[in-house]
Scaffold this motif. Structure first.
Motif, PDB file in Angstrom:
ATOM      1  N   UNK A  26      -0.278  -1.124  -5.583  1.00 17.88           N
ATOM      2  CA  UNK A  26       0.700  -1.903  -4.928  1.00 17.88           C
ATOM      3  C   UNK A  26       0.762  -1.617  -3.417  1.00 17.88           C
ATOM      4  N   UNK A  27       0.833  -0.313  -3.289  1.00 12.21           N
ATOM      5  CA  UNK A  27       1.034  -0.160  -1.761  1.00 12.21           C
ATOM      6  C   UNK A  27       0.323   0.833  -0.880  1.00 12.21           C
ATOM      7  N   UNK A  28      -0.555   1.664  -1.913  1.00 10.86           N
ATOM      8  CA  UNK A  28      -1.443   2.578  -1.185  1.00 10.86           C
ATOM      9  C   UNK A  28      -2.632   1.850  -0.308  1.00 10.86           C
ATOM     10  N   UNK A  29      -3.010   0.490  -0.669  1.00  9.73           N
ATOM     11  CA  UNK A  29      -3.945  -0.026   0.189  1.00  9.73           C
ATOM     12  C   UNK A  29      -3.524  -0.479   1.606  1.00  9.73           C
ATOM     13  N   UNK A  30      -2.052  -0.438   1.556  1.00  9.39           N
ATOM     14  CA  UNK A  30      -1.625  -0.883   3.178  1.00  9.39           C
ATOM     15  C   UNK A  30      -1.550  -0.062   4.197  1.00  9.39           C
ATOM     16  N   UNK A  31      -1.952   1.263   4.093  1.00  5.50           N
ATOM     17  CA  UNK A  31      -2.128   2.256   5.108  1.00  5.50           C
ATOM     18  C   UNK A  31      -3.414   2.049   5.669  1.00  5.50           C
TER      19      UNK A  31
ATOM     20  N   UNK B  10      -1.265 -12.790   7.026  1.00  6.58           N
ATOM     21  CA  UNK B  10       0.090 -13.524   6.806  1.00  6.58           C
ATOM     22  C   UNK B  10       1.233 -12.468   7.418  1.00  6.58           C
ATOM     23  N   UNK B  11       1.188 -11.340   7.157  1.00  6.55           N
ATOM     24  CA  UNK B  11       2.328 -10.529   7.679  1.00  6.55           C
ATOM     25  C   UNK B  11       1.873  -9.749   8.791  1.00  6.55           C
ATOM     26  N   UNK B  12       0.977  -9.964   9.762  1.00  7.66           N
ATOM     27  CA  UNK B  12       0.205  -9.236  10.725  1.00  7.66           C
ATOM     28  C   UNK B  12       1.307  -8.815  11.618  1.00  7.66           C
ATOM     29  N   UNK B  13       2.359  -9.374  12.092  1.00  6.24           N
ATOM     30  CA  UNK B  13       3.459  -9.067  12.908  1.00  6.24           C
ATOM     31  C   UNK B  13       4.772  -8.515  12.248  1.00  6.24           C
ATOM     32  N   UNK B  14       4.461  -8.106  10.919  1.00  6.93           N
ATOM     33  CA  UNK B  14       5.623  -7.838  10.081  1.00  6.93           C
ATOM     34  C   UNK B  14       5.259  -6.985   9.116  1.00  6.93           C
ATOM     35  N   UNK B  15       4.589  -5.692   9.390  1.00  5.62           N
ATOM     36  CA  UNK B  15       4.158  -4.700   8.313  1.00  5.62           C
ATOM     37  C   UNK B  15       5.266  -4.182   7.398  1.00  5.62           C
ATOM     38  N   UNK B  16       6.607  -4.157   7.840  1.00  2.85           N
ATOM     39  CA  UNK B  16       7.472  -3.762   6.959  1.00  2.85           C
ATOM     40  C   UNK B  16       7.930  -4.846   5.940  1.00  2.85           C
TER      41      UNK B  16
END
Length: 53
Positions: free
Chosen positions: A48-53, A13-19
């Motif tokens: 909540x955020x660690x897996x996004x890296x 869903x956020x492929x082009x918008x990682x921020x």
């Protein structure tokens, strides 16, 4: 931490918008921190955020 399926969905869903994904998850982190005040902030950040890296 979202399950594997939801992580894949969020990444797509956020492929082009990682921020934007990070901002969305940060907002969820703030809500969770208010509800789970006994949980260390570092643990919530990782969930909540660690897996996004």
């Amino acid at each position: 931490m979202p399950c594997q399926t939801r992580r894949r969905e969020l990444r797509a869903e956020y492929d082009q918008a990682p921020i934007s994904l990070a901002l969305y998850l940060a907002a969820q982190l703030v809500d969770a921190a208010q509800d789970l005040s006994q949980v260390p902030a570092g643990h919530l950040h990782h969930r909540f955020l660690g897996w996004t890296r």
